[in-house]
Design a protein around this motif. Sequence first.
Motif, PDB file in Angstrom:
ATOM      1  N   VAL A 137      73.783  58.963 -19.768  1.00  0.00           N
ATOM      2  CA  VAL A 137      73.115  59.728 -18.693  1.00  0.00           C
ATOM      3  C   VAL A 137      74.014  59.785 -17.460  1.00  0.00           C
ATOM      4  O   VAL A 137      73.539  59.828 -16.336  1.00  0.00           O
ATOM      5  N   GLY A 138      75.320  59.813 -17.702  1.00  0.00           N
ATOM      6  CA  GLY A 138      76.294  59.658 -16.630  1.00  0.00           C
ATOM      7  C   GLY A 138      76.133  60.561 -15.426  1.00  0.00           C
ATOM      8  O   GLY A 138      76.215  60.110 -14.280  1.00  0.00           O
ATOM      9  N   VAL A 196      71.181  53.872  -8.105  1.00  0.00           N
ATOM     10  CA  VAL A 196      71.486  54.254  -9.486  1.00  0.00           C
ATOM     11  C   VAL A 196      72.813  53.645  -9.926  1.00  0.00           C
ATOM     12  O   VAL A 196      73.715  53.423  -9.130  1.00  0.00           O
ATOM     13  N   ASN A 197      72.882  53.373 -11.209  1.00  0.00           N
ATOM     14  CA  ASN A 197      74.088  52.840 -11.836  1.00  0.00           C
ATOM     15  C   ASN A 197      74.054  53.287 -13.295  1.00  0.00           C
ATOM     16  O   ASN A 197      73.897  52.476 -14.205  1.00  0.00           O
ATOM     17  N   ARG A 224      61.023  59.421 -13.556  1.00  0.00           N
ATOM     18  CA  ARG A 224      61.875  58.585 -14.402  1.00  0.00           C
ATOM     19  C   ARG A 224      61.012  57.759 -15.353  1.00  0.00           C
ATOM     20  O   ARG A 224      60.517  56.694 -14.990  1.00  0.00           O
ATOM     21  N   PRO A 225      60.831  58.241 -16.576  1.00  0.00           N
ATOM     22  CA  PRO A 225      60.078  57.435 -17.544  1.00  0.00           C
ATOM     23  C   PRO A 225      60.917  56.303 -18.113  1.00  0.00           C
ATOM     24  O   PRO A 225      62.151  56.368 -18.134  1.00  0.00           O
ATOM     25  N   GLY A 226      60.221  55.274 -18.572  1.00  0.00           N
ATOM     26  CA  GLY A 226      60.866  54.258 -19.382  1.00  0.00           C
ATOM     27  C   GLY A 226      61.042  54.807 -20.787  1.00  0.00           C
ATOM     28  O   GLY A 226      61.005  56.017 -21.012  1.00  0.00           O
ATOM     29  N   SER A 270      63.676  62.817 -15.713  1.00  0.00           N
ATOM     30  CA  SER A 270      64.932  62.090 -15.883  1.00  0.00           C
ATOM     31  C   SER A 270      64.661  60.861 -16.741  1.00  0.00           C
ATOM     32  O   SER A 270      64.130  60.987 -17.841  1.00  0.00           O
ATOM     33  N   GLY A 271      64.990  59.664 -16.267  1.00  0.00           N
ATOM     34  CA  GLY A 271      64.719  58.444 -17.026  1.00  0.00           C
ATOM     35  C   GLY A 271      65.293  57.232 -16.326  1.00  0.00           C
ATOM     36  O   GLY A 271      66.232  57.350 -15.526  1.00  0.00           O
ATOM     37  N   VAL A 272      64.747  56.051 -16.594  1.00  0.00           N
ATOM     38  CA  VAL A 272      65.194  54.852 -15.886  1.00  0.00           C
ATOM     39  C   VAL A 272      66.559  54.365 -16.349  1.00  0.00           C
ATOM     40  O   VAL A 272      67.125  53.458 -15.738  1.00  0.00           O
ATOM     41  N   TRP A 273      67.123  54.960 -17.405  1.00  0.00           N
ATOM     42  CA  TRP A 273      68.485  54.589 -17.774  1.00  0.00           C
ATOM     43  C   TRP A 273      69.478  54.877 -16.656  1.00  0.00           C
ATOM     44  O   TRP A 273      70.559  54.316 -16.635  1.00  0.00           O
ATOM     45  N   VAL A 274      69.107  55.746 -15.717  1.00  0.00           N
ATOM     46  CA  VAL A 274      70.019  56.017 -14.587  1.00  0.00           C
ATOM     47  C   VAL A 274      70.204  54.784 -13.712  1.00  0.00           C
ATOM     48  O   VAL A 274      71.162  54.714 -12.934  1.00  0.00           O
ATOM     49  N   LEU A 275      69.301  53.800 -13.828  1.00  0.00           N
ATOM     50  CA  LEU A 275      69.422  52.576 -13.028  1.00  0.00           C
ATOM     51  C   LEU A 275      70.406  51.597 -13.644  1.00  0.00           C
ATOM     52  O   LEU A 275      70.830  50.650 -12.970  1.00  0.00           O
TER      53      LEU A 275
END
Length: 282
Positions: free
Chosen positions: A116-117, A110-111, A135-137, A93-98
């Motif tokens: 990445v909605g 998560v926000n 969750r990579p950066g 996935s990825g940390v953009w989910v935060l």
Amino acid sequence: MKVLVLGATGYIGGAVVERLVERGHDVAVLVRQPRTIDGVEDVRTGDLADLASVKAAVTEDIEVIVHAAVLTGDRAHDLATVEALGKPVVYVSGVWVLGPTGDGHEESPVNPIAIVGYRPEIEQAVLGRGGIVIRPGVVHGRGAGIVSILVGQAAERGVGVYVEGENKAPTWTFVHVDDLADLIVTAVEKGRPGAVYHGIAEEAVSVAEVAKAAAKVAGVREGAEPWPVEQAAEVFGGPFADALALSQRAGARRTKEELGWEPGRPGALAELVEGSYRSALS
């Protein structure tokens, strides 16, 4: 271990395949068209957009699936794909989910930003079936990834640029693609079912400094200028421009402690100035 890799020809998936082979795993890959992949004899054809072909690729001998492929963009279809795999899944996935965060960690709520909605729903589908989420950066290295976009923009504009939104001094998290591959394979080997792990080597790097380094690599006027997100949206589209303007600080303390992961490749700035991006440009 018999591992099926989805997205094996991509930026992250390709590095994962290399590492799996190096560690002695029996690797199968799913690709759209038959092709030769070093170290892999089991090449299966199919398309993530075709659920039947994905199901056909998941034979009894498969023990674990690494899902490093780009989602199709169809929420219902992507959820159905994960639900139909029928094997433990390590999902990238990825940390953009935060979303915007100043203290992100593996247990943070998560926000997700728009691009990445629905990815958190994919994560939950994986976790609910005993899988693992990585969750990579922002991934860098091998002269590719988002960092290469900054180099290209610097070359085009004659100076480094970074997308600026509400946060006037955005920071990004980073991980080298080869460190990330190490983490993903380690999760395959000994990850805890139902766990979320963060692939983050650098918790908060100034995007302005990255843009300056990109200008140096591109051989243009040194420095970096802010690029309003509204203008960047005209080039990249709104969702991706918003992602480039996102400011995050996040870490991977529990991941490192639990899996013994020790990222050791060069950081984003060093890789830009001294490593693969300079050679890729030449």
